[in-house]
Design a protein around this motif. Structure first.
Motif, mmCIF file in Angstrom:
data_model
loop_
_atom_site.group_PDB
_atom_site.id
_atom_site.type_symbol
_atom_site.label_atom_id
_atom_site.label_comp_id
_atom_site.label_asym_id
_atom_site.label_seq_id
_atom_site.Cartn_x
_atom_site.Cartn_y
_atom_site.Cartn_z
ATOM 1 N N ALA A 1 91.101 28.301 -22.595
ATOM 2 C CA ALA A 1 91.518 26.902 -22.509
ATOM 3 C C ALA A 1 90.290 26.041 -22.783
ATOM 4 C CB ALA A 1 92.085 26.599 -21.126
ATOM 5 N N PRO A 2 90.473 24.734 -22.909
ATOM 6 C CA PRO A 2 89.300 23.859 -23.023
ATOM 7 C C PRO A 2 88.393 24.062 -21.802
ATOM 8 C CG PRO A 2 91.283 22.653 -23.584
ATOM 9 C CD PRO A 2 91.718 23.988 -23.037
ATOM 10 N N ARG A 3 87.069 23.996 -21.990
ATOM 11 C CA ARG A 3 86.107 24.291 -20.934
ATOM 12 C C ARG A 3 86.371 23.505 -19.655
ATOM 13 N NH1 ARG A 3 81.610 22.838 -18.468
ATOM 14 N NH2 ARG A 3 80.196 24.492 -17.787
ATOM 15 N N GLU A 4 86.626 22.225 -19.793
ATOM 16 C CA GLU A 4 86.834 21.382 -18.607
ATOM 17 C C GLU A 4 87.985 21.905 -17.747
ATOM 18 O OE1 GLU A 4 88.126 16.826 -17.544
ATOM 19 O OE2 GLU A 4 86.819 17.141 -19.277
ATOM 20 N N ALA A 5 89.060 22.364 -18.386
ATOM 21 C CA ALA A 5 90.207 22.884 -17.640
ATOM 22 C C ALA A 5 89.845 24.182 -16.916
ATOM 23 C CB ALA A 5 91.381 23.124 -18.591
ATOM 24 N N VAL A 6 89.074 25.049 -17.566
ATOM 25 C CA VAL A 6 88.683 26.318 -16.947
ATOM 26 C C VAL A 6 87.764 26.070 -15.754
ATOM 27 C CG1 VAL A 6 87.445 28.501 -17.311
ATOM 28 C CG2 VAL A 6 88.998 27.635 -19.084
ATOM 29 N N VAL A 7 86.766 25.215 -15.933
ATOM 30 C CA VAL A 7 85.814 24.919 -14.860
ATOM 31 C C VAL A 7 86.528 24.279 -13.664
ATOM 32 C CG1 VAL A 7 83.793 23.531 -14.239
ATOM 33 C CG2 VAL A 7 83.834 24.777 -16.410
ATOM 34 N N THR A 8 87.452 23.381 -13.940
ATOM 35 C CA THR A 8 88.223 22.739 -12.870
ATOM 36 C C THR A 8 89.050 23.773 -12.113
ATOM 37 O OG1 THR A 8 88.308 20.641 -14.043
ATOM 38 C CG2 THR A 8 89.993 21.012 -12.363
ATOM 39 N N ARG A 9 89.685 24.678 -12.834
ATOM 40 C CA ARG A 9 90.504 25.717 -12.194
ATOM 41 C C ARG A 9 89.652 26.629 -11.318
ATOM 42 N NH1 ARG A 9 94.761 27.475 -9.715
ATOM 43 N NH2 ARG A 9 95.366 29.574 -10.243
ATOM 44 N N LEU A 10 88.470 27.011 -11.809
ATOM 45 C CA LEU A 10 87.592 27.878 -11.016
ATOM 46 C C LEU A 10 87.115 27.161 -9.753
ATOM 47 C CD1 LEU A 10 85.488 29.564 -13.847
ATOM 48 C CD2 LEU A 10 87.365 30.571 -12.521
ATOM 49 N N ALA A 11 86.821 25.874 -9.874
ATOM 50 C CA ALA A 11 86.342 25.098 -8.721
ATOM 51 C C ALA A 11 87.454 24.857 -7.712
ATOM 52 C CB ALA A 11 85.755 23.769 -9.191
ATOM 53 N N GLU A 12 88.581 24.360 -8.184
ATOM 54 C CA GLU A 12 89.668 23.987 -7.266
ATOM 55 C C GLU A 12 90.445 25.198 -6.758
ATOM 56 O OE1 GLU A 12 92.004 21.049 -9.310
ATOM 57 O OE2 GLU A 12 90.394 19.552 -9.203
ATOM 58 N N GLY A 13 90.633 26.201 -7.591
ATOM 59 C CA GLY A 13 91.431 27.355 -7.200
ATOM 60 C C GLY A 13 90.664 28.427 -6.454
ATOM 61 N N TYR A 14 89.357 28.536 -6.733
ATOM 62 C CA TYR A 14 88.579 29.637 -6.158
ATOM 63 C C TYR A 14 87.287 29.188 -5.476
ATOM 64 C CZ TYR A 14 91.826 32.165 -9.079
ATOM 65 O OH TYR A 14 92.976 32.635 -9.641
ATOM 66 N N GLY A 15 86.967 27.900 -5.535
ATOM 67 C CA GLY A 15 85.744 27.398 -4.917
ATOM 68 C C GLY A 15 84.488 27.875 -5.617
ATOM 69 N N GLU A 16 84.607 28.233 -6.905
ATOM 70 C CA GLU A 16 83.467 28.767 -7.646
ATOM 71 C C GLU A 16 82.689 27.661 -8.356
ATOM 72 O OE1 GLU A 16 85.651 33.032 -8.584
ATOM 73 O OE2 GLU A 16 84.834 31.883 -10.258
ATOM 74 N N THR A 17 81.382 27.803 -8.345
ATOM 75 C CA THR A 17 80.491 26.900 -9.067
ATOM 76 C C THR A 17 79.612 27.732 -9.989
ATOM 77 O OG1 THR A 17 78.808 27.026 -7.347
ATOM 78 C CG2 THR A 17 80.403 25.212 -7.191
ATOM 79 N N ARG A 18 79.039 27.085 -10.991
ATOM 80 C CA ARG A 18 78.197 27.800 -11.952
ATOM 81 C C ARG A 18 76.927 28.292 -11.278
ATOM 82 N NH1 ARG A 18 76.611 24.867 -17.388
ATOM 83 N NH2 ARG A 18 75.453 23.613 -15.915
ATOM 84 N N GLN A 19 76.651 29.573 -11.456
ATOM 85 C CA GLN A 19 75.484 30.216 -10.865
ATOM 86 C C GLN A 19 74.415 30.534 -11.910
ATOM 87 O OE1 GLN A 19 75.358 30.730 -7.419
ATOM 88 N NE2 GLN A 19 77.246 29.548 -7.462
ATOM 89 N N SER A 20 74.843 30.809 -13.141
ATOM 90 C CA SER A 20 73.876 31.092 -14.210
ATOM 91 C C SER A 20 74.515 30.791 -15.548
ATOM 92 C CB SER A 20 73.404 32.550 -14.149
ATOM 93 O OG SER A 20 74.465 33.426 -14.433
ATOM 94 N N ILE A 21 73.647 30.685 -16.567
ATOM 95 C CA ILE A 21 74.092 30.346 -17.915
ATOM 96 C C ILE A 21 73.159 31.017 -18.912
ATOM 97 C CG2 ILE A 21 72.724 28.214 -17.934
ATOM 98 C CD1 ILE A 21 74.979 26.915 -19.586
ATOM 99 N N GLY A 22 73.690 31.389 -20.062
ATOM 100 C CA GLY A 22 72.883 31.989 -21.113
ATOM 101 C C GLY A 22 73.551 31.803 -22.458
ATOM 102 N N LEU A 23 72.791 32.024 -23.509
ATOM 103 C CA LEU A 23 73.302 31.885 -24.866
ATOM 104 C C LEU A 23 73.528 33.276 -25.440
ATOM 105 C CD1 LEU A 23 74.005 29.759 -26.989
ATOM 106 C CD2 LEU A 23 71.659 29.932 -27.830
ATOM 107 N N GLY A 24 74.753 33.533 -25.882
ATOM 108 C CA GLY A 24 75.112 34.822 -26.453
ATOM 109 C C GLY A 24 75.135 34.774 -27.963
ATOM 110 N N SER A 25 75.678 35.826 -28.543
ATOM 111 C CA SER A 25 75.762 35.891 -29.993
ATOM 112 C C SER A 25 76.666 34.787 -30.524
ATOM 113 C CB SER A 25 76.277 37.265 -30.421
ATOM 114 O OG SER A 25 77.568 37.488 -29.908
#
Length: 110
Positions: free
Chosen positions: A36-60
């Motif tokens: 889905a669009p990033r904003e929708a995924v991040v919102t779902r993870l935050a509101e549905g599971y209480g998850e926040t971003r812990q790390s980030i990296g650049l892949g292929s």
């Protein structure tokens, strides 16, 4: 748990996500239900599971790989966002622990 152990565990989790990406030729083709669009995924993870971003990296192919987790419940999710803004959930689970492990001391090769 010490900071060194936490970094190592997080690095291992991120490495696992990267390995998964190498095995999948087109993450966006995984299916609309996992993307889905990033904003929708991040919102779902935050509101549905209480998850926040812990790390980030650049892949292929300039894909952004992020690990989201909840310190309270231990749930975690790994997402991949393609340059076009579509974010796909590629892995999730329970038992998340934030670690910070240092590399072992380098030995004398002589």
């Amino acid at each position: 748990m010490n900071r060194t152990v936490k970094i190592f565990h997080l690095a291992a989790l991120t490495t696992a996500a990267a390995l998964y990406l190498f095995a999948v030729t087109d993450v966006a083709a995984e299916g609309a239900r996992n993307c889905a669009p990033r904003e929708a995924v991040v919102t779902r993870l935050a509101e549905g599971y209480g998850e926040t971003r812990q790390s980030i990296g650049l892949g292929s192919n300039n894909a952004v790989i992020e690990v989201f987790a909840s310190d309270e419940t231990g749930s975690w999710s790994i997402t991949v966002t393609q340059p076009n803004g579509v974010t796909c959930l590629v892995a999730s689970g329970q038992g998340y622990e934030q670690l910070a492990e240092a590399l072992p001391p380098q030995g004398d090769d002589a």
